[in-house]
Design an enzyme around this catalytic site. Structure first.
Site, PDB file in Angstrom:
ATOM      1  CG  ASP A 369      28.445  49.262  39.481  1.00  0.00           C
ATOM      2  OD1 ASP A 369      29.171  50.147  39.984  1.00  0.00           O
ATOM      3  OD2 ASP A 369      28.794  48.591  38.491  1.00  0.00           O
ATOM      4  CG  ASP A 370      30.263  52.661  44.097  1.00  0.00           C
ATOM      5  OD1 ASP A 370      30.249  52.279  45.284  1.00  0.00           O
ATOM      6  OD2 ASP A 370      30.979  53.577  43.662  1.00  0.00           O
ATOM      7  CD1 TRP A 480      39.933  44.889  41.488  1.00  0.00           C
ATOM      8  CD2 TRP A 480      39.434  43.207  42.866  1.00  0.00           C
ATOM      9  NE1 TRP A 480      40.870  44.889  42.494  1.00  0.00           N
ATOM     10  CE2 TRP A 480      40.592  43.861  43.354  1.00  0.00           C
ATOM     11  CE3 TRP A 480      38.934  42.112  43.570  1.00  0.00           C
ATOM     12  CZ2 TRP A 480      41.256  43.443  44.503  1.00  0.00           C
ATOM     13  CZ3 TRP A 480      39.605  41.704  44.720  1.00  0.00           C
ATOM     14  CH2 TRP A 480      40.738  42.369  45.183  1.00  0.00           C
ATOM     15  CG  ASP A 481      35.638  50.283  39.377  1.00  0.00           C
ATOM     16  OD1 ASP A 481      36.571  50.533  38.603  1.00  0.00           O
ATOM     17  OD2 ASP A 481      34.557  50.911  39.378  1.00  0.00           O
ATOM     18  CG  ASN A 483      36.750  54.025  39.956  1.00  0.00           C
ATOM     19  OD1 ASN A 483      36.602  54.180  38.763  1.00  0.00           O
ATOM     20  ND2 ASN A 483      36.048  53.159  40.659  1.00  0.00           N
ATOM     21  CB  CYS A 529      36.079  47.643  36.241  1.00  0.00           C
ATOM     22  SG  CYS A 529      35.386  49.275  35.914  1.00  0.00           S
ATOM     23  CG  ASP A 551      33.531  54.161  33.312  1.00  0.00           C
ATOM     24  OD1 ASP A 551      33.295  52.948  33.445  1.00  0.00           O
ATOM     25  OD2 ASP A 551      33.950  54.875  34.247  1.00  0.00           O
TER      26      ASP A 551
HETATM   27  C1  DGJ Z   1      33.675  53.237  37.588  1.00  0.00           C
HETATM   28  C2  DGJ Z   1      33.172  52.099  36.734  1.00  0.00           C
HETATM   29  O1  DGJ Z   1      33.841  52.082  35.534  1.00  0.00           O
HETATM   30  C3  DGJ Z   1      31.672  52.232  36.580  1.00  0.00           C
HETATM   31  O2  DGJ Z   1      31.185  51.264  35.701  1.00  0.00           O
HETATM   32  C4  DGJ Z   1      31.045  52.117  37.927  1.00  0.00           C
HETATM   33  O3  DGJ Z   1      31.254  50.830  38.435  1.00  0.00           O
HETATM   34  C5  DGJ Z   1      31.618  53.166  38.866  1.00  0.00           C
HETATM   35  N1  DGJ Z   1      33.046  53.138  38.890  1.00  0.00           N
HETATM   36  C6  DGJ Z   1      31.106  52.967  40.268  1.00  0.00           C
HETATM   37  O4  DGJ Z   1      31.675  53.830  41.142  1.00  0.00           O
END
Ligand code: DGJ
Length: 732
Positions: A369-370, A480-481, A483, A529, A551
């Site tokens: 992940d990140d 592929w996030d 945020n 995501c 999440d």
């Molecule tokens: C938000 C995602 O929903 C999480 O699962 C994780 O990937 C974080 N971002 C990472 O920054």
């Protein structure tokens, strides 16, 4: 099937179980006569011919006996004497906003056409089977303004669904500004409905919300540049008494991932109009002479078998006609993701230790992940700098991927390509590439800016940066996030008068990027995501066959979240992980068995520090995974039923495609005192067939399981869960 009743000027769109009937009136206005369970006949226009004239409404075309406002206008246009909410609102160079579209012609096309630049439900008849898909194109014209509108209705017969979209064409010499253009609209000569939408917030997405309609307007919308955690581009009208299994449901879902609106209006004459499309707030699109504008499409589903009936139609359609076909049928790998195990705090040793454990319990994919790129050790930097942090990983991504392969695991990575951190080489080199308003400090959220994907140079950068990472064949999966939402919407490249186009241009830009990357890397499994389910919609599912639902990984919270998502989205699209206890979002402690059963409703995965598990815990995990491998095809291809969705107990089941295997799950949230034994009634089984309950010698008929049910053990535990497998057998 599309039947044209020429003399009646009526179009009958029918699927296996439903009909939609449209009619061209003398005036050239088109009305929706009917949508619902299948009807047969040659004449339907009496439905509007018999309407009694209402008072005080404007006359139409000088005819005192014709008041358009009381008719179920198919695609209402602002400026006609219908003063309810329009589906189309245009503005002309001379300041007029009045458009007078009348029917001009129709065509019936075989199959289903792709909408340029947008994801769509697809005609997959090329798979060898005969297509039962057909499209009705209705053309309208305003001759004095030089505007044409095409409404496209595609009928998916076997799937019981209809899609609707619109194309606007400017045949005039000047520009026209599109202030509102809906994808679909349907009017009912009735107002006795409940309205169901999905609401919520981050970590509590997909709350089912149901209310009865009253005179006035109800709106669910997103202005965020993404479909959002707090709303979904979905709206259903139901009979007031509609249940999971009985009653009429009319569902609409937009194949779009950006700002949208869905509304229902009950008018003075007790009629109801529902519509859905791109968000019209702060939207305006300049359509130059000779140009066309394509709306996203809406999926329209009617069921007279209640909410389960509607969900099953959406599920099958999305699996077979929307999701990438090479992924829809493939068993989805069981992932171990390092996010809740390590967050940003990992090194090569930690990752390989986790991978060893993942392989040991039978997982199939390791997801990094990140935090693997730039100098990202928190969410404070490096988005945009898609260069591997070899120091932290102790080598290249390729090398790490090979380590995974040696352990028998696929290898996946996290990316957030639509964003840039203020602290990044990319931002230092191109500060003008972000979405930000002039004279204002750009707004940050989660320490990041949104890249302006309406700009070609930015899109090209994103495609090449992602492709460079994906090339080399070591990556099997990408999460592929996304945020943050778009706040200070302004593009450095659009003219002042075109700034309101940005939100939609961003989506077109993103879809262009996804189109190219998924075409270039068809073997990579993309998982969508957006901080969980902040962009879980059919638009994303077209490119990414699974999406991280939330999440919130707490099993009890997930019951409600997954229940809401299941209204529209198939289980195989729901990425669901078992995480550690106490749960990181809510602190709750639930049994591993419960966490596993809840996650098995969708695509099972894990995100917890497996290196901290006891041997007993690991054994239990391995058993859980081993069992899931034997049943995942039931969840993946099967028919899904919600059995219970109360405050305190949830139950659901899947029936395999051939009907021979059943998997049912039940969770009791809180233990109840002094109860009598309860039974859980199953659904969808063949009444006279025999089914054996696995692990027992009980064999009963489908009708017995349906009517007399399964015995629920009276557990004294909170968060207690049970899962049953049943198998069809010969008569004992
Ligand atoms: C938000 C995602 O929903 C999480 O699962 C994780 O990937 C974080 N971002 C990472 O920054």
């Amino acid at each position: 099937m599309i039947e044209v009743l020429e003399r009646e000027r009526t179009f009958h769109l029918s699927t296996e179980h439903t009909s939609m009937i449209l009619h061209v009136m003398e005036s050239g206005h088109v009305v929706s006569l009917y949508w619902g369970g299948k009807v047969y006949g040659k004449e339907f226009s009496y439905i509007v011919d018999e309407l009694k004239k209402a008072s005080y409404l404007a006359w139409t075309d000088g005819n005192r006996n014709f008041r358009l406002e009381q008719y179920p206008v198919l695609y209402p246009v602002f400026g006609n004497p219908d003063l309810r909410s329009p589906a189309l609102h245009l503005r002309y160079e001379d300041g007029s906003r009045i458009t007078n579209l009348r029917y001009s012609s129709y065509r019936v096309l075989s199959g289903k056409q792709k909408i340029p630049g947008l994801p769509t439900v697809m005609d997959r008849s090329e798979d060898g089977k005969e297509s039962d898909e057909a499209t009705l194109e209705l053309v309208f014209a305003d001759r004095s303004r030089g505007i044409r509108l095409k409404l496209l209705f595609s009928v998916f017969g076997k799937h019981d669904a209809i899609t609707q979209s619109a194309v606007l064409i400017n045949d005039s010499k000047g520009s026209v500004w599109v202030e509102k253009v809906m994808s679909a609209c349907f009017s009912f000569l009735a107002d006795e409905f409940d309205c169901i939408t999905l609401t919520g917030a981050w970590a509590r997405e997909f709350r089912r919300t149901r209310q009865s309609l009253r005179q006035g307007k109800f709106l669910v919308d997103s202005r965020r540049g993404a479909s959002g955690h707090g709303q979904n581009p979905f709206l259903a009208l139901t009979d007031p008494g509609c249940t999971e299994d009985t009653g009429n449901v009319y569902g609409m879902n937009l194949v779009y991932s950006g700002s949208f609106e869905a509304s229902v209006e009950v008018d003075m004459q007790h009629n109801t109009r529902m519509m859905m499309g791109i968000q019209s707030f702060d939207f305006s699109w300049e359509l130059h002479s000779g140009e066309e504008f394509y709306t996203p499409e809406a999926v329209l589903v009617h069921s007279d078998r209640g909410l389960n009936g509607m969900s099953q139609i959406f599920h099958r359609l999305y699996r077979e006609r929307l999701m990438p076909p090479n992924w829809a049928e493939r068993p989805r790998p069981i992932a171990v993701n390092n996010w809740e195990a390590t967050y940003f705090d990992f090194d090569r040793k930690k990752l390989l230790d986790l991978a060893d454990e993942a392989a040991g319990i039978g997982a199939e994919l390791f997801v990094l992940d990140d935090g693997w790129f730039g100098h990202r050790n928190s969410d404070g930097s490096s988005l945009g700098d898609w260069k591997v942090n070899e120091e932290k990983l102790g080598g290249s991504l390729k090398n790490l991927g090979q380590e995974m392969k040696e352990r028998g695991l696929g290898f996946g990575i996290w990316m957030e390509p639509e964003m840039v951190s203020p602290d990044s080489d990319l931002f230092r080199a191109h500060p003008d590439w972000i979405i930000a308003a002039p004279l204002e400090e750009p707004q940050v959220a989660r320490n990041q800016y949104v890249l302006d994907l309406s700009r070609k140079c930015v899109r090209e950068f994103v495609i090449e940066a992602v492709a460079e990472i994906l090339e080399g064949g070591v990556i099997d999966y990408v999460k592929w996030d996304m945020n943050r939402n778009i706040t200070d919407a302004f593009s450095g490249e659009l003219f002042p008068g075109n700034q309101k186009e940005l939100m939609h241009r961003y989506m077109l830009g993103l879809y262009g990027i996804l189109e190219e990357l998924t075409e270039r890397f068809p073997e990579i499994l993309f998982e969508g995501c957006a901080g969980g389910g902040g962009r879980y919609d059919p638009g994303m599912l077209y490119y990414m066959p699974q999406i991280w639902v939330s999440d919130d990984t707490d099993a009890i919270e997930r019951l409600r979240i997954q229940d809401g998502a299941s209204l529209i989205y198939p289980s195989v699209s729901m990425s669901c992980h078992v995480s550690a206890v106490p749960n990181h979002q809510i602190g709750r402690i639930t049994p591993l068995k419960t966490r596993g059963i809840v996650a098995m409703q969708g695509v099972l995965g894990y995100e917890q520090d497996l290196t901290k598990c006891t041997e007993k815990g690991k054994k239990e995990l391995a058993e859980q995974i081993g069992y899931y491998k034997t049943v995942r095809h039931i969840m993946q291809e099967g028919t899904f039923y919600r059995l219970r969705a109360g405050e305190n107990d949830y139950a659901w089941m899947h029936i395999s495609r051939d009907g021979s295997e059943i998997l049912a799950g039940y969770v009791q949230v809180m233990a109840k005192p002094n109860t009598v034994p309860e039974r859980l009634q199953l659904k969808g089984l063949e009444e006279k067939a025999w089914y054996a309950l696995e692990g027992t010698d009980i064999v009963r008929t489908g009708s017995q399981w349906i009517h007399c049910g399964l015995e629920l053990d009276q557990s004294m535990e909170d968060y207690h869960a049970v899962q049953w497998g049943l198998r069809r057998v010969e008569m004992p």
